[in-house]
Design an enzyme around this catalytic site. Structure first.
Site, short mmCIF file in Angstrom:
data_model
loop_
_atom_site.label_atom_id
_atom_site.label_comp_id
_atom_site.label_asym_id
_atom_site.label_seq_id
_atom_site.Cartn_x
_atom_site.Cartn_y
_atom_site.Cartn_z
N SER A 1 46.21 -4.54 4.52
CA SER A 1 45.65 -3.39 5.37
C SER A 1 45.20 -3.81 6.62
O SER A 1 44.80 -4.95 6.94
CB SER A 1 44.74 -2.76 4.46
OG SER A 1 43.44 -3.44 4.80
N ASP A 2 45.22 -2.67 7.60
CA ASP A 2 44.47 -2.83 8.84
C ASP A 2 42.80 -2.95 8.48
O ASP A 2 42.57 -2.86 7.45
CB ASP A 2 44.83 -2.05 9.83
CG ASP A 2 44.59 -2.29 11.26
OD1 ASP A 2 43.71 -3.38 11.39
OD2 ASP A 2 45.09 -1.77 12.18
N TRP A 3 41.96 -3.33 9.56
CA TRP A 3 40.97 -3.50 9.28
C TRP A 3 39.87 -2.48 8.66
O TRP A 3 39.88 -1.28 9.15
CB TRP A 3 40.14 -3.70 10.78
CG TRP A 3 38.74 -4.28 10.98
CD1 TRP A 3 37.56 -3.67 10.57
CD2 TRP A 3 38.42 -5.57 11.15
NE1 TRP A 3 36.40 -4.28 10.72
CE2 TRP A 3 37.03 -5.91 11.06
CE3 TRP A 3 39.10 -6.67 11.40
CZ2 TRP A 3 36.29 -6.72 11.34
CZ3 TRP A 3 38.48 -7.89 11.78
CH2 TRP A 3 36.85 -7.89 11.72
N THR B 1 40.95 -0.57 6.38
CA THR B 1 41.63 0.65 6.20
C THR B 1 41.54 1.35 4.73
O THR B 1 41.54 2.42 4.65
CB THR B 1 42.91 0.41 6.56
OG1 THR B 1 43.11 -0.33 7.94
CG2 THR B 1 44.05 1.31 6.46
#
Ligand code: BGC
Length: 758
Positions: free
Chosen positions: A285-287, A289
């Site tokens: 996932s992105d940060w 997310t």
């Protein structure tokens, strides 16, 4: 090493690693079956907690050293943001000797356009239209990063962007899906090498899946609302290309796509990515997310967020601890099945195995030092920068500058700024390693009297995030109106007394990138005023633009004799630009996006559809032209080229065959130069209106003075297929097509052909 050895027990493998910690990464490539068997065997030995721990990624700068040690011992899957080789070895040693199953750590980092040696920003790299050069740049970045212990780069960013207000446009390849596909594949090959686990290479991570580049209003993190037609025909294409190139990992995006957050979107992560495209790697996932699924008003609780994220197919969660905190209970309750968990953990283990980390977990610190910022790294960075600058204007061949020029004024707030020359996402760079344009020109022209001065300042906002270079806000140098006037006048005087002036203007490095959207495209601060005042002196002026997005340079485009857009050229930027300005290198970059006249025209892109009245009158606005300042694909050279004699092998092309086009190109000048020959098509009728032009092929080639060559394009008819919104599938429709060849998207050389069923 034999296959037998790689199949030895973990204990044996660790003995080898510990006895010979700095052994080379070189190894034979394991078969898929072997990798799978290794991962399955390990999975069988893992507890639920150990599996979940592998799915967690912790941020180095947000955990204390003690906590990082503890996580390594516990068996955390990955860390991001560790860059010190000694510390990386230390943590790795804890993981492989003290964790129960001795599973090595995966160290990830934003190696976006270089690690310590910074290359031009990705938008610049796309301007090279040279996938080979881009692959080489990324393999040099991989070499430097891997030597320091990073095995995974969060690159390439392949989000198509049609809105330059969005700061992250700088991180991608621009607006075009075809160019985007080539750049995506080139970067994956460059970073990963021939196969995952190639010596001196790292895992790539294609991001931000998917549609992040369509953020509403160009506002970072905002939702994206993208029709199915655009998703399939534009936004998803570079991702598919990266997957076909074998990308190891995918990062799921922050925003929601058509109402469903990308990081909990089973259609994106399962149906498209895994089922349709056959992706076998893992999704991170992105940060935070997964956590922000609650912020989206999507997940009812953090537990719900963890469950929906994992069930949608996010294998690893970046930094929010959500999996660690909520998945044990969810698995015990059956909301997440153990089969789901195994399927998500397996590819993480497989990648570590493919990288050779189970046998060679450590790095050689001395080697890391040799490679860091080596002559070869710097050389590669300079050469890349030379290929990426775009010459936008050169009236009366004012460029290149004569090397015996007696005096030169170098003016502008970016002319001697090391940090700005690097561009955003240069987090591991050291400012003092950078060659500025002023320094590059001083070295290049030792006998010229050079005056360097700012003229005006741009207020530097405080770093918006940890990703910005940590440069303190500036306002300081000129604080009073009088000081500002004195400096402005000083710059004018320098220009007045010099034979020529190079004005280096644009945006500070943290004005583009993440959290760096802008609502205007004007030159920040009083730079336009300075530009106009210097130009009014009537002496030779060259505008060198340093920017991460197209800026409003409409006045300059008809008043300033020469404009060279160098984007952010990186560590060796000054040397590259000095070579370009003096003719030791010849500009060959072409725009990977449409350059608007002003912000009100946005979004403006070349591959739009024809509608009611074709826009050849340029009069769709009351108050400005509806045409761009520079079209997609545009770029000049010190050489001149003539493209002619477009011919097709056949005007009827079977749908299962290849369009063969040939064209002549002549260098009409007295200098060697490179040109980008571009081929565009248009489908005249079908089940949907198709874009007025679409790039379908390009070739970059160097020609000696007077040289003529005939080049061939072989475009598989399949390239003409598109996802039809009425038929809801990809189709290649028989019928009439136009074809143009030229050196930008307004190419005039035209022919037509017909696709017939086979
Ligand atoms: C960015 C990603 C980046 C990640 C890790 C996020 O804020 O959107 O592109 O890879 O941080 O640094």
């Amino acid at each position: 090493m034999s296959h037998f050895l790689r199949r030895t027990t973990l204990t044996m493998a660790f003995t080898i690693a510990i006895c010979s910690p700095f052994a080379s990464y070189a190894q034979n490539r394991p078969s898929d079956a072997e990798v799978r068997a290794f991962a399955d065997k390990l999975l069988n030995r893992m507890t639920l907690e150990e599996k979940i721990e592998q799915m967690e990624q912790a941020a180095g700068q947000y955990v204390t050293p003690e906590r990082a040690n503890e996580l390594a011992k516990k068996g955390v899957g990955s860390f991001l943001f560790f860059t010190d080789p000694v510390r990386i070895n230390e943590l790795q040693k804890i993981a492989v000797t003290q964790s129960r199953l001795h599973i090595p750590l995966l160290f990830g980092y934003d190696v976006i356009h270089g690690f310590r040696t910074i290359f031009p920003v990705p938008l610049a790299m796309a301007s090279s239209w040279d996938p080979g050069a881009v692959a080489k740049a990324q393999s040099m970045a991989a070499l430097e990063a891997r030597a320091a212990g990073i095995q995974w780069a969060f690159t390439p960013m392949v989000d198509i962007a049609r809105d330059p207000r969005w700061g992250r446009i700088m991180e991608g390849a621009g607006e075009d899906p075809y160019l985007g596909e080539q750049m995506a594949a080139a970067q994956v090959h460059g970073l990963q090498g021939d196969y995952i686990g190639s010596p001196d290479h790292i895992l790539a991570c294609v991001k931000h899946f998917a549609g992040y580049g369509a953020a509403i209003g160009g506002r970072d993190y905002d939702s994206s609302d993208i029709s199915d037609e655009l998703l399939h025909n534009v936004y998803l294409r570079p991702y598919h290309s990266a997957v076909k190139a074998g990308v190891a990992t995918v990062m799921s995006a922050y925003m929601d796509l058509n109402g469903v957050p990308a990081s909990a979107n089973p259609w994106l992560l399962q149906d498209v990515l895994r089922k349709d495209w056959g992706f076998k790697g893992f999704v991170v996932s992105d940060w935070e997310t997964s956590k922000s699924l609650q912020t989206h008003g999507f997940a009812a609780s953090l537990q719900d967020a963890a469950i929906r994220s994992v069930n949608a197919g996010v294998n690893m969660e970046m930094t929010s601890n959500l999996y660690r905190d909520y998945l044990p209970a969810a698995t015990q309750a059956g909301t997440v099945t153990s089969a789901t968990l195994d399927d998500l953990v397996r590819p993480i283990l497989e990648m570590k195995y493919r990288l050779g980390l189970f046998t060679n977990p450590y790095i050689d610190v001395a080697r890391a030092q040799q490679i860091t910022l080596s002559t070869q790294e710097r050389e590669a960075s300079r050469q890349t920068a030379e290929k990426t600058a775009v010459l936008l204007r050169n009236q009366a061949n004012i460029l290149p500058l004569r090397k015996d020029i007696r005096s030169l004024a170098i003016i502008g707030p970016l002319a001697d700024s090391q940090v700005d020359t690097l561009g955003s996402w240069s987090i591991h760079a050291e400012r003092q390693d950078t060659i500025t344009i002023a320094q590059g020109l001083r070295e290049k022209l030792p006998n010229t009297k050079i005056t360097v001065t700012k003229g005006v300042e741009i207020e530097r906002p405080a770093p918006a995030s940890i990703f910005d270079a940590q440069v303190p806000p500036t306002k300081a140098v000129m604080t009073t109106d009088e000081e500002r006037k004195t400096e402005f006048d000083h710059a004018l005087e320098a220009a007045r007394t010099a034979e020529a002036t190079v004005l280096v203007l644009g945006e500070l490095q943290n004005m583009s990138g993440e959290r760096a959207s802008r609502a205007t495209l004007t030159l920040p601060g009083r730079q336009e005023e300075l530009l106009e005042a210097v130009t009014a002196l009537g002496k030779p002026v060259v505008l060198v633009l340093m920017t991460g997005r197209p800026l409003d340079i409409t006045w300059a485009a008809s008043h300033v004799p020469a404009i060279l857009n160098v984007w952010y050229p990186g560590t060796e930027g000054g040397h590259a630009v000095a070579n370009l300005l003096t003719g030791d290198a010849n500009p060959s970059g072409h725009l990977p996006l449409t350059w608007p006249r002003e912000v009100g025209q946005i979004p403006l892109f070349y591959n739009t559809n024809l509608t009611q009245i074709p826009d050849d009158t340029a009069h769709r606005y009351w108050d400005t032209s509806s045409l761009p300042l520079y079209p997609f694909g545009f770029g000049l050279s010190y050489a001149g080229f003539e493209i002619s004699d477009l011919a097709l092998a056949s005007a009827k092309v079977k749908s299962n065959s290849v369009i063969q086009a040939s064209v002549k190109i002549k260098n009409t000048s007295a200098v060697t130069g490179e040109e980008v020959v571009q081929l565009y098509t248009h489908q005249r009728a079908g089940s949907a209106s198709r874009p007025v032009r679409e790039l379908k092929g390009f070739q970059k080639l160097a020609l000696a003075p007077g040289e003529t060559r005939t080049i061939q394009f072989s475009i598989p008819a399949d390239e003409l297929a598109f996802w039809s919104p009425l038929l809801r599938k990809t189709v290649l429709e028989p019928g009439a097509f136009d074809l143009w060849v030229g050196n930008d998207s307004s190419a005039k050389l035209h022919t037509s052909f017909e696709v017939i069923s086979h």
